[in-house]
Design an enzyme around this catalytic site. Structure first.
Site, PDB file in Angstrom:
ATOM      1  N   LYS A  91     144.921 -38.300  15.963  1.00 18.18           N
ATOM      2  CA  LYS A  91     144.688 -39.561  16.683  1.00 18.18           C
ATOM      3  C   LYS A  91     145.538 -40.709  16.131  1.00 18.18           C
ATOM      4  CE  LYS A  91     140.310 -40.156  14.339  1.00 18.18           C
ATOM      5  NZ  LYS A  91     140.778 -40.866  13.135  1.00 18.18           N
ATOM      6  N   ARG A 143     132.326 -45.002  15.388  1.00 14.48           N
ATOM      7  CA  ARG A 143     131.988 -43.626  15.016  1.00 14.48           C
ATOM      8  C   ARG A 143     130.492 -43.374  15.001  1.00 14.48           C
ATOM      9  NH1 ARG A 143     136.428 -41.245  10.901  1.00 14.48           N
ATOM     10  NH2 ARG A 143     137.937 -42.818  11.474  1.00 14.48           N
ATOM     11  N   ARG A 190     148.101 -31.138   5.560  1.00 16.38           N
ATOM     12  CA  ARG A 190     148.420 -32.553   5.328  1.00 16.38           C
ATOM     13  C   ARG A 190     148.177 -32.922   3.865  1.00 16.38           C
ATOM     14  NH1 ARG A 190     145.316 -37.036   8.842  1.00 16.38           N
ATOM     15  NH2 ARG A 190     143.675 -36.858   7.304  1.00 16.38           N
ATOM     16  N   ARG A 199     146.296 -37.166   0.365  1.00 12.78           N
ATOM     17  CA  ARG A 199     145.137 -38.015   0.658  1.00 12.78           C
ATOM     18  C   ARG A 199     143.912 -37.475  -0.061  1.00 12.78           C
ATOM     19  NH1 ARG A 199     143.878 -40.100   6.764  1.00 12.78           N
ATOM     20  NH2 ARG A 199     141.765 -39.521   6.165  1.00 12.78           N
ATOM     21  N   ARG A 230     133.411 -34.286   6.697  1.00 14.37           N
ATOM     22  CA  ARG A 230     133.889 -35.225   7.722  1.00 14.37           C
ATOM     23  C   ARG A 230     133.724 -34.625   9.117  1.00 14.37           C
ATOM     24  NH1 ARG A 230     139.318 -35.546   5.195  1.00 14.37           N
ATOM     25  NH2 ARG A 230     140.127 -36.696   6.970  1.00 14.37           N
TER      26      ARG A 230
HETATM   27  P1  ADP Z   1     139.787 -39.171   9.619  1.00 10.11           P
HETATM   28  O1  ADP Z   1     139.580 -39.361  11.078  1.00 10.11           O
HETATM   29  O2  ADP Z   1     140.763 -38.098   9.286  1.00 10.11           O
HETATM   30  O3  ADP Z   1     138.500 -39.005   8.852  1.00 10.11           O
HETATM   31  P2  ADP Z   1     140.499 -42.019   9.186  1.00 10.11           P
HETATM   32  O4  ADP Z   1     141.752 -42.488   8.570  1.00 10.11           O
HETATM   33  O5  ADP Z   1     140.218 -42.418  10.601  1.00 10.11           O
HETATM   34  O6  ADP Z   1     140.520 -40.451   9.002  1.00 10.11           O
HETATM   35  O7  ADP Z   1     139.243 -42.509   8.271  1.00 10.11           O
HETATM   36  C1  ADP Z   1     139.230 -42.266   6.900  1.00 10.11           C
HETATM   37  C2  ADP Z   1     137.885 -42.698   6.288  1.00 10.11           C
HETATM   38  O8  ADP Z   1     137.699 -44.103   6.486  1.00 10.11           O
HETATM   39  C3  ADP Z   1     136.632 -42.072   6.903  1.00 10.11           C
HETATM   40  O9  ADP Z   1     136.341 -40.804   6.361  1.00 10.11           O
HETATM   41  C4  ADP Z   1     135.573 -43.106   6.529  1.00 10.11           C
HETATM   42  O10 ADP Z   1     135.192 -43.013   5.175  1.00 10.11           O
HETATM   43  C5  ADP Z   1     136.330 -44.413   6.698  1.00 10.11           C
HETATM   44  N1  ADP Z   1     136.159 -44.954   8.073  1.00 10.11           N
HETATM   45  C6  ADP Z   1     137.139 -45.127   9.001  1.00 10.11           C
HETATM   46  N2  ADP Z   1     136.624 -45.629  10.153  1.00 10.11           N
HETATM   47  C7  ADP Z   1     135.296 -45.776   9.952  1.00 10.11           C
HETATM   48  C8  ADP Z   1     134.213 -46.207  10.764  1.00 10.11           C
HETATM   49  N3  ADP Z   1     134.392 -46.609  12.023  1.00 10.11           N
HETATM   50  N4  ADP Z   1     132.967 -46.216  10.215  1.00 10.11           N
HETATM   51  C9  ADP Z   1     132.759 -45.833   8.962  1.00 10.11           C
HETATM   52  N5  ADP Z   1     133.719 -45.381   8.149  1.00 10.11           N
HETATM   53  C10 ADP Z   1     134.991 -45.349   8.622  1.00 10.11           C
END
Ligand code: ADP
Length: 189
Positions: free
Chosen positions: A11, A86, A125, A131, A142
Site C-alpha cells: 500500500k 485501522r 523486505r 525494519r 500485525r
Molecule cells: P504495516 O502496514 O506494514 O504494518 P505501516 O508502516 O502502515 O506498516 O505501520 C507501521 C506501524 O505503525 C504499525 O504496526 C503500528 O504500530 C503503527 N501505526 C500505523 N498506522 C497506525 C494506525 N492507524 N493506528 C495505530 N497504529 C498505527
C-alpha cells in the site's frame, strides 16, 4: 481517498504512485511514526513501544496526530491517507475530522493478498530495509490485528458503498494499472 491493506500488501508503494498521478498529498501514518521514532521526539518515543511489537499505537495518540495533519493547508484540495483508519474508533474520528473540514471520502481502496504471500514479502523486505517490525512473530501479530480489527473498518466502508477492492498480487506496475483503473471507475460511479 483511503488506501487500506494488510502489512506487505504494497500500500505504501501504490500510495506514492497514486499521489504522483493524481497530484494529491499522500499521508502515511506509519511513515510519520517512523520519522518521529528516528527523530526521537516524544511522539516517536511513545509510538516505538508499540511499533516494535507490531501493536497499534493507541487510538488517542494516533487520532490526535491525524487530526493535526488533516487540518493543515496542503490537504484542503484532497489527500490520500495510507494506514488510517485501522480501528472502528479511528473511523469515527475520521468522520468527525472530515465533517469539521467540510470534506468527505470519495473512494476507499483495499489492496488484497493472502497471508502466505504477505509473510513471504515481509520477510524479504526485512533483509533489504531492516525494519525492526519485520520478523516472523511480529509479522504474524500485525496480520492478526489486520484480520481482527481492520477488516471491520473495511466492512464499514463497504456498507457505505465507497469500497473498491484491488488484487495486490502481481508486478508492481501491473497492480498500479489495476489501482488507477479502479479509481477511475469509482470516481465516475
Ligand atoms: P504495516 O502496514 O506494514 O504494518 P505501516 O508502516 O502502515 O506498516 O505501520 C507501521 C506501524 O505503525 C504499525 O504496526 C503500528 O504500530 C503503527 N501505526 C500505523 N498506522 C497506525 C494506525 N492507524 N493506528 C495505530 N497504529 C498505527
Amino acid at each position: 481517498m483511503l488506501i487500506i491493506g494488510p502489512p506487505g500488501s504494497g500500500k505504501g508503494t501504490q500510495a506514492e504512485r497514486i499521489s504522483e498521478r493524481l497530484g494529491v498529498v499522500a499521508i502515511s501514518t506509519g511513515d510519520i511514526f517512523r520519522a518521529n521514532v528516528k527523530g526521537e521526539t516524544p511522539l516517536g518515543i511513545e509510538a516505538k513501544k508499540y511499533m516494535d511489537n507490531g501493536d497499534f499505537v493507541p487510538d488517542s495518540v494516533t487520532n490526535k496526530m491525524v487530526r493535526d495533519r488533516l487540518l493543515q493547508d496542503d490537504v484542503q484540495d484532497g489527500f490520500l491517507l495510507d494506514g488510517y483508519p485501522r480501528t472502528t474508533v479511528q473511523v469515527d474520528e475520521l468522520d468527525d475530522i472530515l465533517a469539521q473540514a467540510e470534506s468527505r471520502l470519495d473512494v476507499v481502496l483495499q489492496l488484497t493478498a493472502d497471508d502466505d504471500e504477505l509473510v513471504k514479502r515481509l520477510l524479504g523486505r526485512a533483509l533489504d530495509t531492516g525494519r525492526s517490525d519485520d520478523n516472523t512473530a511480529v509479522i504474524r501479530h500485525r496480520l492478526d490485528l489486520y484480520h481482527g480489527q481492520t477488516e471491520a473498518v473495511v466492512a464499514r466502508y463497504a456498507e457505505r458503498g465507497i469500497l473498491t477492492q484491488v488484487d495486490g498480487i502481481g508486478e508492481i506496475d501491473e497492480v498500479t494499472d489495476r489501482v488507477m483503473k479502479a479509481i477511475e471507475v469509482a470516481k465516475t460511479a
